[in-house]
Design an enzyme around this catalytic site. Structure first.
Site, PDB file in Angstrom:
ATOM      1  N   TYR A 138     -15.740  19.330  32.529  1.00  0.00           N
ATOM      2  CA  TYR A 138     -15.280  20.281  33.554  1.00  0.00           C
ATOM      3  C   TYR A 138     -13.752  20.313  33.621  1.00  0.00           C
ATOM      4  O   TYR A 138     -13.137  21.381  33.593  1.00  0.00           O
ATOM      5  CB  TYR A 138     -15.859  19.883  34.908  1.00  0.00           C
ATOM      6  CG  TYR A 138     -15.484  20.815  36.043  1.00  0.00           C
ATOM      7  CD1 TYR A 138     -16.119  22.039  36.197  1.00  0.00           C
ATOM      8  CD2 TYR A 138     -14.503  20.448  36.972  1.00  0.00           C
ATOM      9  CE1 TYR A 138     -15.779  22.895  37.243  1.00  0.00           C
ATOM     10  CE2 TYR A 138     -14.158  21.291  38.005  1.00  0.00           C
ATOM     11  CZ  TYR A 138     -14.800  22.507  38.147  1.00  0.00           C
ATOM     12  OH  TYR A 138     -14.460  23.348  39.180  1.00  0.00           O
ATOM     13  N   LYS A 141     -11.167  23.482  32.605  1.00  0.00           N
ATOM     14  CA  LYS A 141     -10.237  24.078  33.564  1.00  0.00           C
ATOM     15  C   LYS A 141      -8.785  23.933  33.104  1.00  0.00           C
ATOM     16  O   LYS A 141      -7.958  24.824  33.326  1.00  0.00           O
ATOM     17  CB  LYS A 141     -10.426  23.444  34.945  1.00  0.00           C
ATOM     18  CG  LYS A 141     -11.778  23.755  35.584  1.00  0.00           C
ATOM     19  CD  LYS A 141     -11.978  25.242  35.780  1.00  0.00           C
ATOM     20  CE  LYS A 141     -13.222  25.543  36.595  1.00  0.00           C
ATOM     21  NZ  LYS A 141     -13.400  26.994  36.844  1.00  0.00           N
TER      22      LYS A 141
END
Length: 261
Positions: free
Chosen positions: A166, A170
């Protein structure tokens, strides 16, 4: 408010005549941004998976006098993303504003992170925004106006709470914004990211179910509370509007001071 004030604010921030596409716009931060853009005058198309949430979001906006439509699409595959993009164009036409808020947040410990989880995370969080940018960015540049806004995370800048795939997705998404800005900002297309702190959304269900952790996160902010979806309205309208014409390639933190405490 005087007519002069209204005119000035409208010239700066109004989105009248603009069309926006918001992925992940049926819940959480995406829904808050979709509502803000619509109420600022944009025709908004919300793209997400669940039809019930999509319909509820659009019904609320239309009930408030906004122009809004929805498309149920799967952004986890290239074919699904392309189909959703073309269906979205069919609602109000080519978008002037693209907001990439759709995301998945699967964060097992790094040693347990599977290749399937890695691939799924990159597909939705990074590849879909890239492909949507490739589909719509050149058209925005040709027309001389465009706004691309990505929603990232504190994990793009610092590792904590099993950042895993994750955080990588990002961080890469913020780099994508800079690459898009380099390519298209000379032609009137700004590309920026909004960086939330901790926001109580469905994406953070696991963490938000622990009251002690929620309280600790709130205490880390300078404002003294965790974020709400509505906290992104002003920043989103600013980045989507003429007012942000000289702001591009930036990561704008909307986190109550979380990142500097």
């Amino acid at each position: 408010m005087t007519s002069q004030t209204q005119t000035y604010l409208s010239e700066l921030f109004s989105l009248d005549g603009r069309t926006a596409l918001v992925t992940g716009g049926s819940s959480g931060i995406g829904r808050g941004i979709a509502g803000a853009l619509a109420r600022a005058g944009a025709r908004v198309v919300v793209v997400a998976r669940r039809e019930g949430e999509l319909k509820a979001t659009v019904d609320e906006l239309v009930g408030d006098g906004c122009q809004a439509g929805w498309v149920s699409g799967d952004l986890s595959t290239r074919a699904g993303m392309r189909a959703a993009a073309e269906e979205a164009v069919g609602v109000f036409g080519e978008p002037d504003i693209l907001v990439n808020s759709a995301g998945i947040n699967v964060r097992p410990p790094m040693g347990e992170l599977s290749e399937a989880e890695w691939d799924a995370t990159m597909a939705v969080n990074l590849e879909a925004p890239y492909l949507l940018g490739q589909r719509f960015g050149p058209g925005m540049a040709e027309r001389g106006f465009g706004r691309i806004i990505h929603i990232t995370s504190q994990q793009a800048h610092r590792a904590f709470v099993h950042s895993g795939a994750y955080g990588v997705s990002k961080g890469a998404l913020e780099s994508l914004a800079r690459s898009q800005a380099e390519a298209w900002s000379p032609y009137g297309v700004t590309c920026n990211t909004l960086v939330p702190g901790f926001v109580m959304t469905p994406l953070n269900t696991q963490l938000s179910s622990d009251p002690e952790k929620v309280a600790a996160l709130a205490a880390r902010t300078l404002v003294g509370r965790n974020g709400l979806a509505d906290d992104f309205a002003g920043a989103a309208v600013f980045l989507a509007s003429p007012a942000s014409a000289y702001v591009t390639g930036q990561s704008v933190f909307v986190d109550g001071g979380f990142s500097v405490h």
